[in-house]
Scaffold this active site. Structure first.
Site, PDB file in Angstrom:
ATOM      1  N   ASN A 185     -14.098  59.860   3.823  1.00 33.06           N
ATOM      2  CA  ASN A 185     -13.649  59.562   5.338  1.00 33.06           C
ATOM      3  C   ASN A 185     -12.706  58.358   5.402  1.00 33.06           C
ATOM      4  O   ASN A 185     -12.817  57.210   5.590  1.00 33.06           O
ATOM      5  CB  ASN A 185     -14.980  58.931   6.096  1.00 33.06           C
ATOM      6  CG  ASN A 185     -14.908  58.952   7.479  1.00 33.06           C
ATOM      7  OD1 ASN A 185     -13.836  58.965   7.903  1.00 33.06           O
ATOM      8  ND2 ASN A 185     -15.931  58.736   8.132  1.00 33.06           N
TER       9      ASN A 185
ATOM     10  N   TYR B 142     -12.450  49.919   8.311  1.00 31.35           N
ATOM     11  CA  TYR B 142     -13.070  48.867   7.715  1.00 31.35           C
ATOM     12  C   TYR B 142     -12.479  47.865   6.903  1.00 31.35           C
ATOM     13  O   TYR B 142     -12.495  46.402   7.148  1.00 31.35           O
ATOM     14  CB  TYR B 142     -14.402  49.352   6.804  1.00 31.35           C
ATOM     15  CG  TYR B 142     -15.450  50.683   7.564  1.00 31.35           C
ATOM     16  CD1 TYR B 142     -15.668  50.017   8.975  1.00 31.35           C
ATOM     17  CD2 TYR B 142     -15.910  51.558   7.220  1.00 31.35           C
ATOM     18  CE1 TYR B 142     -16.595  50.991   9.824  1.00 31.35           C
ATOM     19  CE2 TYR B 142     -16.751  52.291   7.869  1.00 31.35           C
ATOM     20  CZ  TYR B 142     -16.958  51.950   9.043  1.00 31.35           C
ATOM     21  OH  TYR B 142     -17.969  52.774   9.909  1.00 31.35           O
TER      22      TYR B 142
ATOM     23  N   ILE C  68     -20.677  53.856  14.043  1.00 30.32           N
ATOM     24  CA  ILE C  68     -19.621  53.770  15.042  1.00 30.32           C
ATOM     25  C   ILE C  68     -18.959  55.062  14.993  1.00 30.32           C
ATOM     26  O   ILE C  68     -18.576  55.935  14.144  1.00 30.32           O
ATOM     27  CB  ILE C  68     -18.638  52.632  14.370  1.00 30.32           C
ATOM     28  CG1 ILE C  68     -17.456  52.334  15.336  1.00 30.32           C
ATOM     29  CG2 ILE C  68     -17.955  52.958  12.852  1.00 30.32           C
ATOM     30  CD1 ILE C  68     -16.755  51.013  15.194  1.00 30.32           C
ATOM     31  N   ALA C  69     -18.406  55.473  16.239  1.00 28.73           N
ATOM     32  CA  ALA C  69     -17.711  56.512  16.639  1.00 28.73           C
ATOM     33  C   ALA C  69     -17.217  56.660  17.812  1.00 28.73           C
ATOM     34  O   ALA C  69     -17.585  55.945  18.875  1.00 28.73           O
ATOM     35  CB  ALA C  69     -18.629  57.995  16.523  1.00 28.73           C
TER      36      ALA C  69
ATOM     37  N   GLU D  18     -22.445  52.021   4.934  1.00 30.34           N
ATOM     38  CA  GLU D  18     -22.087  53.042   3.835  1.00 30.34           C
ATOM     39  C   GLU D  18     -21.067  53.942   4.798  1.00 30.34           C
ATOM     40  O   GLU D  18     -21.239  54.306   5.694  1.00 30.34           O
ATOM     41  CB  GLU D  18     -23.419  53.859   3.591  1.00 30.34           C
ATOM     42  CG  GLU D  18     -24.308  52.930   2.645  1.00 30.34           C
ATOM     43  CD  GLU D  18     -25.672  52.643   3.477  1.00 30.34           C
ATOM     44  OE1 GLU D  18     -25.948  53.442   4.470  1.00 30.34           O
ATOM     45  OE2 GLU D  18     -26.570  52.098   3.098  1.00 30.34           O
TER      46      GLU D  18
END
Ligand SMILES: CC(C)(COP(=O)(O)OP(=O)(O)OC[C@H]1O[C@@H](n2cnc3c(N)ncnc32)[C@H](O)[C@@H]1OP(=O)(O)O)[C@@H](O)C(=O)NCCC(=O)NCCS
Length: 140
Positions: free
Chosen positions: A104, A111, A65-66, A99
């Site tokens: 981060n 999340y 995801i970005a 992961e």
């Protein structure tokens, strides 16, 4: 903001964002083979970001995801992840795992906000730079 399925026209933008974000970016041909697992966020025709959810039997894995740096902190990842979780429920997945690099913070906060909990840690999982992975799971 629109969340939609990825198409072949998104491949260059996804590849560019992968290269900007990750030390082991997915090449375009790999992205092309995984388009059916990807959602894209866009606004007024502009590409904001993407997410990829793979599955085997009833197990899902959020593979990526970005969000484009200049469009961050505007809710794009929230919308993408919520849509992926809905997709996982529709497909009767039992859980989604992922992961994430231990350093981060923004991704870990994202999340946790969506209900993922830490279930483990893999030492030295990542390279360039070497770093532990945090394993997280959301039970659906
Ligand atoms: C992580 C990432 C996808 C978040 O995208 P985003 O669109 O900026 O996130 P959103 O605006 O939707 O924020 C959703 C939640 O994420 C968390 N979050 C996002 N950016 C954050 C930051 N800089 N610091 C702390 N929390 C952050 C917050 O919980 C936020 O909810 P809130 O706004 O209610 O506080 C983005 O920073 C990114 O693309 N990073 C590089 C790629 C990456 O590391 N991907 C994850 C690989 S595992």
């Amino acid at each position: 903001m629109l969340i939609r399925n990825a198409t072949t026209e998104d491949i260059p933008a996804i590849a560019m964002l992968e290269t900007a974000c990750f030390s082991d970016p997915w090449p375009e041909d790999y992205i092309g083979r995984r388009l059916d697992k990807m959602l894209v966020a866009e606004q007024d025709g502009a590409f904001l970001g993407y997410a990829a959810l793979a599955s085997v039997l009833d197990e899902g894995s959020l593979d990526s995801i970005a969000v484009v740096p200049e469009h961050r902190r505007q809710g794009a990842a929230d919308a993408l992840l919520a849509a992926m979780i809905r997709r996982g429920r529709e497909r009767d997945l039992s859980f989604i795992t992922l992961e994430v690099r231990a350093s981060n913070g923004p991704a870990i906060a994202l999340y946790k906000k969506h209900g993922f909990a830490q279930v483990g840690r893999r030492s030295n999982y990542y390279e360039y730079p070497r770093e532990d992975a945090i394993l997280m799971t959301l039970v659906l």
